[in-house]
Design an enzyme around this catalytic site. Structure first.
Site: not given
Length: 398
Positions: A214-215, A241, A334, A337
């Site tokens: 993700s991030t 993401h 973050m 998930d």
């Protein structure tokens, strides 16, 4: 504790003020300057020392793209987050910004951007805290863990829920107090001792590799795939993401630097060895097994863990189909998930890797997975491509 200082560069005075208000209303963040275009930004950087820059793309005098090119010449290392409405219409421009060194991007909502800026408030705070926080810490500032800001985001979401809902749902939401969501003091959460998992079976031959991220993902994946083994035989499925409309261009950009073919995944296509598949934005991606082989499946089912695509959806299907004959990788991001289902993969005997704290922009998803016992080995980003390639080669089905 120190604030993460933010520079906002946008040709719209209204947008500068709206974003500035979001920043100043978030504990631990502060605006250190505002610029009208790229040239103005260069001048402001002579006296201001931000930890992160929010940069519009389409501006007069000097565009965001032109600034990023100049940034290289000036050897500026402050992380840049792209924030522009043009991104939704020009994904290629946004990806070019990433190639030029931007850390990540956030899309401004639609036409009525001034009315809908609240839709991306959480993302703005998360990205500033993640990229700006990492830069600030590297330069000696004492700042909170990114999860501190994640708690503030959850509080704001709960407050908005109370405003929008009525009756029983509102009463339930109203019971969420600030103490429940935001700690009373700044904090640096410690990593717990991981749960010890005894897999149901020993690790087998690796038939498929699944990556959740993700991030911090766009640049981390560039690092991984430019160095991946060109002779890798297994297919690689990736959930990053990312909003709809960007993943095709992102896959193309990875395809330009990766020795393996990379493409945005399509519903129903067969999964081929030595190929990298990127989950499309706004679609869950999972594996479906049929008598003739394994196939990509896409769905627009409800988000899981707040995301679509969700890492958990991919990992769940891999755990169920491949059991101990897969490799799961969970990287910077973050939240949580992917943590639960990579742990299920591990329970079934799959090989698993997690990105380590020091090399993660946000040590959230891999931290939770590690604490749950879902990560066999933690690996630095610089070593990730090598570790994936090594395991895939050592446990290749003959």
């Amino acid at each position: 504790m120190d604030d993460i200082s933010v520079m906002i560069c946008d040709d719209s005075a209204l947008m500068r003020n709206l974003i500035g208000r979001i920043v100043d209303e978030t504990t631990g963040l502060s605006v250190c300057g505002k610029a009208e275009n790229g040239q103005d930004l260069i001048e402001k950087l002579k006296t201001s020392k931000p930890d992160v820059i929010l940069l519009d793309i389409e501006m007069p005098v000097m565009t965001g793209l032109q600034f990023l090119k100049k940034r290289k010449e000036l050897h500026l290392d402050v992380p840049v987050i792209i924030l522009s409405s043009v991104a939704t219409e020009g994904a290629a421009v946004t990806i070019e910004c990433l190639e030029l060194g931007a850390s990540d991007f956030i899309t401004k909502p639609g036409a009525s951007v001034t009315l809908k800026i609240g839709d991306v408030t959480s993302e703005i705070v998360e990205y500033i805290a993640s990229y700006g926080g990492a830069y600030a810490a590297m330069h000696g500032k004492s700042i909170p863990d990114p999860e501190f800001f994640h708690h503030q985001i959850k509080l704001k979401e709960a407050e908005r829920f109370v405003i929008k809902k009525k009756g029983e749902e509102a009463a339930k939401a109203a019971s969420i107090t600030k103490a429940d969501v935001v700690p009373s003091t700044w904090f640096q959460p410690k990593v717990k001792e991981p749960v010890v998992i005894t897999p149901e079976r020993e690790g087998g031959k690796i038939e498929l590799i699944a990556i959740g991220i993700s991030t911090g993902g766009p640049n981390a994946l560039r690092d991984v795939f430019k160095d991946i083994d060109p002779n890798l035989k297994q297919p690689v499925l990736v959930v990053q993401h990312m909003p709809a409309g960007f993943t095709a261009e992102f896959a193309n950009s990875l395809n330009n630097i990766c020795p393996l073919p990379v493409s945005e995944a399509k519903d129903g296509e067969p999964i081929l060895g030595g190929h990298v598949y990127i989950a499309p934005g706004s679609y869950h991606m999972f594996v479906e097994h049929k008598p003739l082989g394994n196939f990509i499946k896409l769905s627009q089912d409800e988000p899981r863990n707040g995301h679509r695509p969700s890492c958990d959806v991919l990992f769940e299907s891999v755990a169920n189909i491949f059991k101990n004959k897969a490799l799961g990788v969970i990287m910077t991001g973050m939240g949580r998930d992917g943590a639960a289902q990579i742990t299920e993969m591990r329970k079934k005997g799959a090989w698993t890797i997690g990105q380590n704290k020091d090399s993660s922009i946000v040590y959230g998803m891999p931290k939770v997975a590690f604490e749950m016992g879902g990560v066999q080995k933690q690996v630095a980003l610089a070593d990730m491509a090598g570790e994936i390639s090594k395991l895939a080669k050592e446990h290749l089905l003959a």
